[in-house]
Write an enzyme that holds these catalytic residues in place. Structure first.
Site, PDB file in Angstrom:
ATOM      1  CG  HIS A  13      20.917 -17.255   4.947  1.00 16.50           C
ATOM      2  ND1 HIS A  13      20.623 -17.941   6.104  1.00 16.50           N
ATOM      3  CD2 HIS A  13      21.043 -15.967   5.332  1.00 16.50           C
ATOM      4  CE1 HIS A  13      20.566 -17.113   7.125  1.00 16.50           C
ATOM      5  NE2 HIS A  13      20.832 -15.898   6.688  1.00 16.50           N
TER       6      HIS A  13
ATOM      7  CG  ASP B 192      20.821 -21.429   6.252  1.00 21.10           C
ATOM      8  OD1 ASP B 192      21.800 -21.085   5.559  1.00 21.10           O
ATOM      9  OD2 ASP B 192      19.934 -20.637   6.609  1.00 21.10           O
TER      10      ASP B 192
ATOM     11  CB  SER C 151      22.466 -14.663   9.259  1.00 25.47           C
ATOM     12  OG  SER C 151      21.081 -14.478   9.354  1.00 25.47           O
TER      13      SER C 151
END
Length: 365
Positions: free
Chosen positions: A104, A135, A218
């Site tokens: 992402h 992911d 992230s």
């Protein structure tokens, strides 16, 4: 297994976790005498307290030294990734310039600017492969600089609840930032929303941590005090009552999964063995007469796939996998995330108003 429905958070409330030094309490021993034990006198009590007092600062200083050592060792392996539509973090996988991050973070883009945590001009990088199902993604620097330092990746089997960990990355674009906490749980199955840039992935065996995971973290590093990567920070929990971040609850993809997926991408340029169980169907959530989710309808069962080989076909509605009730596609993915390819499980379904059960040998995603 309890599953959590969360979304990939790029904008979260920052949570600062304080470092608490354990204080060693010094007790006063009893002194024997002709008339039996007696309490120490005032002078003795003061002397004992003074002797014990330095223990707490020593322990705090040692913990601080451990933190500094880990940060000096690992932070040069953590990078900031700038994409056209957002910003995230990454971890240097090898000296050839491969960097592992979240799918992402890269989104649907192919080129990026990468800044190492120790500074310097941004470096050009290109996508190698993105695997949204878990992911994860790998990008590669066009011209890896001399001295590029790969991170050391640990083992998921060594990650324990209560273990101190540090989250490293670029929250809010602040490259080289570090937060701290503990591993607060392991083995979590988490479903990521497809909204807000998320991939919609359901990921098993995630590491839950109290270390703050903020926007930009992230794809960064969750690190043990031994200096090993134990996970890739990916999600932060949202409080469903208010819709904002739930403080102190974040999730990282386990290092075993990171090494498996990133290793395949580096070697072959794609993922050939996901390690994820599957029924090999195309499905959709169905609603009951009260418009509540009531199962997953099989739209197509791939010929030669796990479901088709067990006798399931289009039109069947799956209601249970093993002991897990199935009401939505998300719940089906969560149930399968707890299984392994090749496992044999009972799948309950309805066909034409009748209930049946098939023994299915699970395939691979």
């Amino acid at each position: 297994m309890t599953a959590f429905r969360l979304r990939a958070r790029r904008v979260l409330v920052s949570v600062t976790a304080g470092v608490c030094a354990a204080v060693l309490a010094g007790g006063c021993g009893l002194v024997g005498g002709p008339s039996g034990p007696r309490a120490p006198g005032p002078a003795e009590g003061v002397a004992t307290a003074r002797a014990a007092a330095p223990a707490a600062p020593r322990r705090a200083a040692q913990l601080e030294d451990d933190y500094r050592t880990v940060i000096r060792e690992v932070l040069p392996s953590v990078v900031q990734i700038d994409a056209e539509k957002g910003l995230g973090s990454g971890v240097v996988y090898d000296a050839k310039g491969h960097i592992v991050t979240n799918a992402h973070v890269v989104g649907d883009e192919k080129s990026f600017r990468v800044t190492v945590a120790t500074g310097g001009a941004p470096l050009a990088a290109r996508l190698v492969f993105s695997y949204p199902e878990q992911d994860l993604a790998v990008i590669r620097l066009d011209r890896p600089p001399a001295g590029l330092k790969p991170a050391r990746f640990g083992e998921s089997s060594q990650v324990e609840v209560g273990q101190i960990v540090l989250a490293m990355g670029s929250p809010l674009g602040l490259a080289g930032s570090v937060t701290q906490g503990i591993v607060s749980a392991t083995g979590r199955t988490v479903s990521e929303s497809a909204a807000g840039g998320g991939t919609g992935a359901t990921i098993g065996n995630m590491v839950q941590t109290s270390a703050a995971i903020n926007p930009g973290n992230s794809g960064g590093a969750l690190v043990s005090l031994g200096g090993e990567i134990v996970g890739i920070p990916t999600l932060a929990a949202a409080d469903p009552a208010v819709g904002s971040a739930a403080p102190g609850i974040g999730f990282a993809i386990p290092v075993s999964m990171v090494k498996n997926i990133a290793g395949q991408i580096v070697r072959t340029g794609r993922v050939t063995d996901s390690g994820r169980a599957a029924l090999n169907i195309t499905g959709r959530t169905v609603l009951d007469g009260e418009y509540q989710p009531a199962g997953v309808a099989v739209v197509e069962a791939a010929p030669g796939g796990a479901a088709a080989d067990a006798g399931l076909r289009a039109g069947d509605v799956i209601t249970k996998v093993g002991s897990a009730p199935i009401t939505t596609m998300t719940s089906l993915l969560e149930a399968l995330a707890a299984e392994q390819p090749g496992d044999r499980v009972a799948v309950a379904y309805t066909r034409g108003g009748r209930t049946a059960t098939a023994q299915v040998t699970l395939g691979e995603m």
